[in-house]
Each structure stands twice: as C-alpha cells, then as structure tokens.
Design a protein around this motif. Structure first.
Motif, PDB file in Angstrom:
ATOM      1  N   SER A 222       0.770  -1.069   0.080  1.00  0.00           N
ATOM      2  CA  SER A 222       0.049  -0.045  -0.034  1.00  0.00           C
ATOM      3  C   SER A 222       0.925   1.202   0.053  1.00  0.00           C
ATOM      4  CB  SER A 222      -0.948   0.028   1.157  1.00  0.00           C
ATOM      5  OG  SER A 222      -0.123  -0.117   2.479  1.00  0.00           O
ATOM      6  N   ILE A 223       1.914   1.306   0.746  1.00  0.00           N
ATOM      7  CA  ILE A 223       2.942   2.299   0.601  1.00  0.00           C
ATOM      8  C   ILE A 223       3.579   2.475  -0.640  1.00  0.00           C
ATOM      9  CG2 ILE A 223       5.010   3.310   1.860  1.00  0.00           C
ATOM     10  CD1 ILE A 223       2.709   3.626   3.472  1.00  0.00           C
ATOM     11  N   ALA A 224       3.821   1.404  -1.274  1.00  0.00           N
ATOM     12  CA  ALA A 224       4.480   1.492  -2.576  1.00  0.00           C
ATOM     13  C   ALA A 224       3.586   1.978  -3.847  1.00  0.00           C
ATOM     14  CB  ALA A 224       4.848   0.016  -2.936  1.00  0.00           C
ATOM     15  N   GLY A 225       2.398   1.641  -3.445  1.00  0.00           N
ATOM     16  CA  GLY A 225       1.379   2.254  -4.622  1.00  0.00           C
ATOM     17  C   GLY A 225       0.894   3.844  -4.452  1.00  0.00           C
ATOM     18  N   SER A 226       0.185   3.736  -3.172  1.00  0.00           N
ATOM     19  CA  SER A 226      -0.540   5.190  -2.811  1.00  0.00           C
ATOM     20  C   SER A 226       0.052   5.788  -1.846  1.00  0.00           C
ATOM     21  CB  SER A 226      -1.962   4.682  -2.705  1.00  0.00           C
ATOM     22  OG  SER A 226      -2.133   4.109  -1.418  1.00  0.00           O
ATOM     23  N   GLY A 227       0.933   5.205  -1.057  1.00  0.00           N
ATOM     24  CA  GLY A 227       1.848   6.069  -0.008  1.00  0.00           C
ATOM     25  C   GLY A 227       0.747   5.979   1.190  1.00  0.00           C
ATOM     26  N   GLN A 228      -0.278   5.103   1.151  1.00  0.00           N
ATOM     27  CA  GLN A 228      -1.341   5.350   2.547  1.00  0.00           C
ATOM     28  C   GLN A 228      -1.825   3.852   2.875  1.00  0.00           C
ATOM     29  OE1 GLN A 228      -3.998   8.030   0.594  1.00  0.00           O
ATOM     30  NE2 GLN A 228      -3.902   9.324   2.299  1.00  0.00           N
ATOM     31  N   THR A 229      -1.684   3.664   4.066  1.00  0.00           N
ATOM     32  CA  THR A 229      -2.246   2.547   4.556  1.00  0.00           C
ATOM     33  C   THR A 229      -3.649   2.827   4.974  1.00  0.00           C
ATOM     34  OG1 THR A 229      -1.459   3.022   6.605  1.00  0.00           O
ATOM     35  CG2 THR A 229       0.042   1.441   5.493  1.00  0.00           C
ATOM     36  N   LEU A 230      -4.294   1.938   5.667  1.00  0.00           N
ATOM     37  CA  LEU A 230      -5.700   2.233   6.083  1.00  0.00           C
ATOM     38  C   LEU A 230      -5.730   3.392   6.874  1.00  0.00           C
ATOM     39  CD1 LEU A 230      -8.690   1.561   6.068  1.00  0.00           C
ATOM     40  CD2 LEU A 230      -8.162  -0.257   7.965  1.00  0.00           C
ATOM     41  N   GLY A 231      -4.796   3.164   8.126  1.00  0.00           N
ATOM     42  CA  GLY A 231      -4.878   4.364   8.934  1.00  0.00           C
ATOM     43  C   GLY A 231      -4.425   5.483   8.513  1.00  0.00           C
ATOM     44  N   LYS A 232      -3.453   5.850   7.645  1.00  0.00           N
ATOM     45  CA  LYS A 232      -2.958   6.983   6.854  1.00  0.00           C
ATOM     46  C   LYS A 232      -4.163   7.479   5.975  1.00  0.00           C
ATOM     47  CE  LYS A 232       1.740   6.095   7.027  1.00  0.00           C
ATOM     48  NZ  LYS A 232       2.016   5.200   7.951  1.00  0.00           N
ATOM     49  N   ARG A 233      -5.040   6.311   5.396  1.00  0.00           N
ATOM     50  CA  ARG A 233      -6.074   7.016   4.566  1.00  0.00           C
ATOM     51  C   ARG A 233      -6.992   7.894   5.347  1.00  0.00           C
ATOM     52  NH1 ARG A 233      -6.649   5.979  -0.699  1.00  0.00           N
ATOM     53  NH2 ARG A 233      -5.361   4.452  -0.524  1.00  0.00           N
ATOM     54  N   ILE A 234      -7.376   7.061   6.656  1.00  0.00           N
ATOM     55  CA  ILE A 234      -8.389   7.601   7.408  1.00  0.00           C
ATOM     56  C   ILE A 234      -7.981   9.079   7.992  1.00  0.00           C
ATOM     57  CG2 ILE A 234      -9.586   7.333   9.527  1.00  0.00           C
ATOM     58  CD1 ILE A 234      -9.580   4.384   8.942  1.00  0.00           C
ATOM     59  N   MET A 235      -6.654   9.280   8.265  1.00  0.00           N
ATOM     60  CA  MET A 235      -6.222  10.417   8.853  1.00  0.00           C
ATOM     61  C   MET A 235      -5.750  11.343   8.137  1.00  0.00           C
ATOM     62  SD  MET A 235      -6.860   9.592  11.909  1.00  0.00           S
ATOM     63  CE  MET A 235      -6.224  11.469  12.346  1.00  0.00           C
ATOM     64  N   GLY A 236      -5.604  11.151   6.864  1.00  0.00           N
ATOM     65  CA  GLY A 236      -5.666  12.136   5.749  1.00  0.00           C
ATOM     66  C   GLY A 236      -4.124  12.618   5.624  1.00  0.00           C
ATOM     67  N   ILE A 237      -3.088  11.524   5.561  1.00  0.00           N
ATOM     68  CA  ILE A 237      -1.658  11.638   5.863  1.00  0.00           C
ATOM     69  C   ILE A 237      -1.280  10.602   4.576  1.00  0.00           C
ATOM     70  CG2 ILE A 237      -1.450  12.662   7.875  1.00  0.00           C
ATOM     71  CD1 ILE A 237      -0.434  10.049   8.851  1.00  0.00           C
ATOM     72  N   LYS A 238      -0.013  11.104   4.072  1.00  0.00           N
ATOM     73  CA  LYS A 238       0.602  10.239   2.908  1.00  0.00           C
ATOM     74  C   LYS A 238       2.229  10.113   3.079  1.00  0.00           C
ATOM     75  CE  LYS A 238       0.561   9.907  -1.996  1.00  0.00           C
ATOM     76  NZ  LYS A 238      -0.089  10.541  -3.212  1.00  0.00           N
ATOM     77  N   VAL A 239       2.740   9.175   2.722  1.00  0.00           N
ATOM     78  CA  VAL A 239       4.175   9.049   2.448  1.00  0.00           C
ATOM     79  C   VAL A 239       4.844   9.237   1.182  1.00  0.00           C
ATOM     80  CG1 VAL A 239       6.050   7.643   2.837  1.00  0.00           C
ATOM     81  CG2 VAL A 239       4.358   7.099   4.238  1.00  0.00           C
TER      82      VAL A 239
END
Length: 326
Positions: A222-239
């Motif tokens: 998930s980090i490799a593709g979108s930069g977001q795991t489930l938790g990061k997507r919910i909290m609106g942050i991204k790698v």
C-alpha cells in the motif's frame, strides 16, 4: 544554493503578507497572508511604458548666503533652572539601545572596515516552514493515530490467520502455567520448573514469522502504490519521496518498512519492542521535516493531504527540496 524549496511563504519583512520564494530570492509582489496564493510563481508584471524624454530642467541657482544674521536677530536665552524636556521627547528611565545595535565592550573595527549588520533586517530572518512539494507536514498526533489504526488492522489479520497456531500453543502452555500457579499458591519453596514442549518452540517461531509477514503484506504494497495504509488514509496523511510525488515503488517501501518491521523477529528477547518504540519516537528528534529514522533510510517524508489537495510542485530538481538527498 538555498535548501528551501520554491513556494509561497510569509514575508520576513512583513509577516502580514506572503511572497513567492524561487529557491534563491523573493520574486513578485506581496499578497495578504490569509489570501490563497496561485499555483506556482506569480505572473510577470508588465513593464511600464517608456516615458517620453522630458526637457532638461535647468539646475537651480544656489541662493546667496547672507553674510550675517538677519536684522533684529539675537541669541536665545538659556532654559530656566530645573527645566526638563517633555516626556515624549526623552527615553524612559533605564533605556538602553538593543544589544544587536551596539558592539560588545572593547570592540574595535578593523582598519578601513565599514560597519554593517549581520543581516539586512534588524531581527533574525525567520526560517519558513518546510512544505515538501507544496504540502504541509503531517502532525505527530495524526501520525500516531494512523499507526494505532494500522496496529489494530494487523492484529485483526493475526486473529484470522495466526489464531489457530496461537490456539495450539496455548494447549501446551496452559497445563504448564496451571501447574506452576498451583505450586505458587501452595507455598512451595522449591517449585519445579516446567519445561516447554518441542511443539511450543516450533509454534512460537511460526507465530512470530507469520505476524511479521502479515505486517509486511499489509503495509509495504500500500505504501509502494498510494503511499497510504488504512490508518494513513483515514487520517489524511501520506508517505511521499523527498524528490518527487509519484509512486514509491516496492523496493523503497520495503526499505522503509524493514527498518521498523523486521525488529518484530526479536520480540522474544524484548529488544525488538524497545527498538520499535525508539523508532516511533524518532520524529520528535527532527524538528525540521519530522522524519522518522525509517523515513530517513528510505528518503521519504509524511505529509498531510486533506481531500481535494494536490501538490503545487510536481518534481523537485537539483536537490532543492529541504532536507532532501543531494
């Protein structure tokens, strides 16, 4: 070369306005600080039309200097005894010039040197907040909440996949625990040490290996593709990478995960838990970019991406990104 990326920042000379920094200097006119800046640099200002050549103005003739005081002039009498200037024309009691405007005691300028300030402003120039690719850095509270959500998701996966092996382990562990507890409650001064079964050793290794693989499968793709795991997507942050905003790729995402996740294999001696705890606190040691140690290893940074937000800079070149690889 400046280490601050191009973008809109507050004008150090007037914090109520903002101007565009192109990586080497301020360009364009200032706009109010609460106004929404345009994407990219400000449009070029049209050049004023060339003014018609004005006829030469004759130089003014100097006025004749009088040879003496005007008629009737006389010296002014001195102020009366005890006279003091008005309050608005004298400094308050104990006033001293600012320390930055006066030299230290005993200082002497070099021969032929001209006095100058260390910077063009009478105060230190503030460092603008880092905004990788035009996006704000993710807050530490949001990052912690996202990590807790991810831990809960991985724990749920372990209940589904690893639950059977944990059940088999408890079948062998529970009689040993019950016997030790009964001896302790009976007040035995020499309790008999119960040995674990060979199946317990095999299951303990298998449980830790499966838990590590489940974490890897959950986070790295998930980090490799979108930069977001489930938790990061919910909290609106991204790698995102330091030098671009595209996908990280699996190799880079694995590098970031491995610095934190591989320590799960050392949970049996508690070393893994201690190292992972320190990794979780490492963003506190970087006040500039809030990079964790696993972010530094992968050259990534965690940014806030509210819904509808798009980066204002697609790609940084020549290593101009603040704190990025050169």
């Amino acid at each position: 070369m400046s280490s601050v990326s191009a973008g809109w920042y507050k004008d150090p000379a007037d914090t109520s306005t903002q101007r565009y920094w192109d990586g080497e200097g301020w360009v364009g006119k200032a706009i109010p600080a609460d106004a929404v800046p345009p994407d990219g640099p400000p449009p070029a200002e049209p050049e004023p039309p060339a003014a018609e050549a004005a006829p030469p103005v004759p130089a003014p003739q100097p006025a004749p200097v009088p040879a003496g005081p005007p008629p009737g002039w006389a010296p002014q009498p001195p102020p009366p005894p005890g006279w003091q200037p008005p309050p608005g024309m004298q400094p308050p009691p104990g006033w001293q010039p600012p320390s930055g405007l006066q030299p230290p005691p005993g200082w002497q300028p070099a021969p032929g040197a001209q006095p100058m300030h260390a910077h063009p402003y009478p105060y230190p120039m503030p460092m603008p907040e880092a905004r990788p690719h035009g996006m704000a850095l993710a807050g530490l509270g949001r990052r912690l909440t996202a990590r807790l959500i991810d831990i809960a998701a991985v724990l749920l996966l372990n209940v589904v996949v690893n639950g059977y092996f944990v059940y088999l382990y408890l079948q062998d562990f529970w009689p040993i625990f019950t016997a030790a507890w009964e001896q302790a409650m009976a007040g035995s001064t020499q309790p008999v040490m119960q040995q674990g079964t060979p199946r317990m050793s095999t299951l303990s290794v298998a449980i830790v290996m499966i838990a590590t693989l489940l974490w890897l499968v959950y986070e790295a793709p998930s980090i490799a593709g979108s930069g977001q795991t489930l938790g990061k997507r919910i909290m609106g942050i991204k790698v995102v990478a330091m030098e671009r905003t595209g996908e990280l790729g699996f190799a880079r995402a694995f590098t970031r995960w491995a610095r934190l996740g591989m320590w799960t294999l050392f949970w049996w001696c508690c070393v893994g838990l201690i190292v992972q705890f320190l990794y979780s606190l490492s963003p506190l040691f970087d006040s500039r970019l809030r990079q964790a140690w696993h972010d530094k290893a992968a050259g990534t940074v965690v940014v806030a991406v509210p819904p509808g937000t798009k980066p204002t800079v697609e790609t940084a070149t020549r290593g101009d990104n603040p704190g990025g690889p050169q």
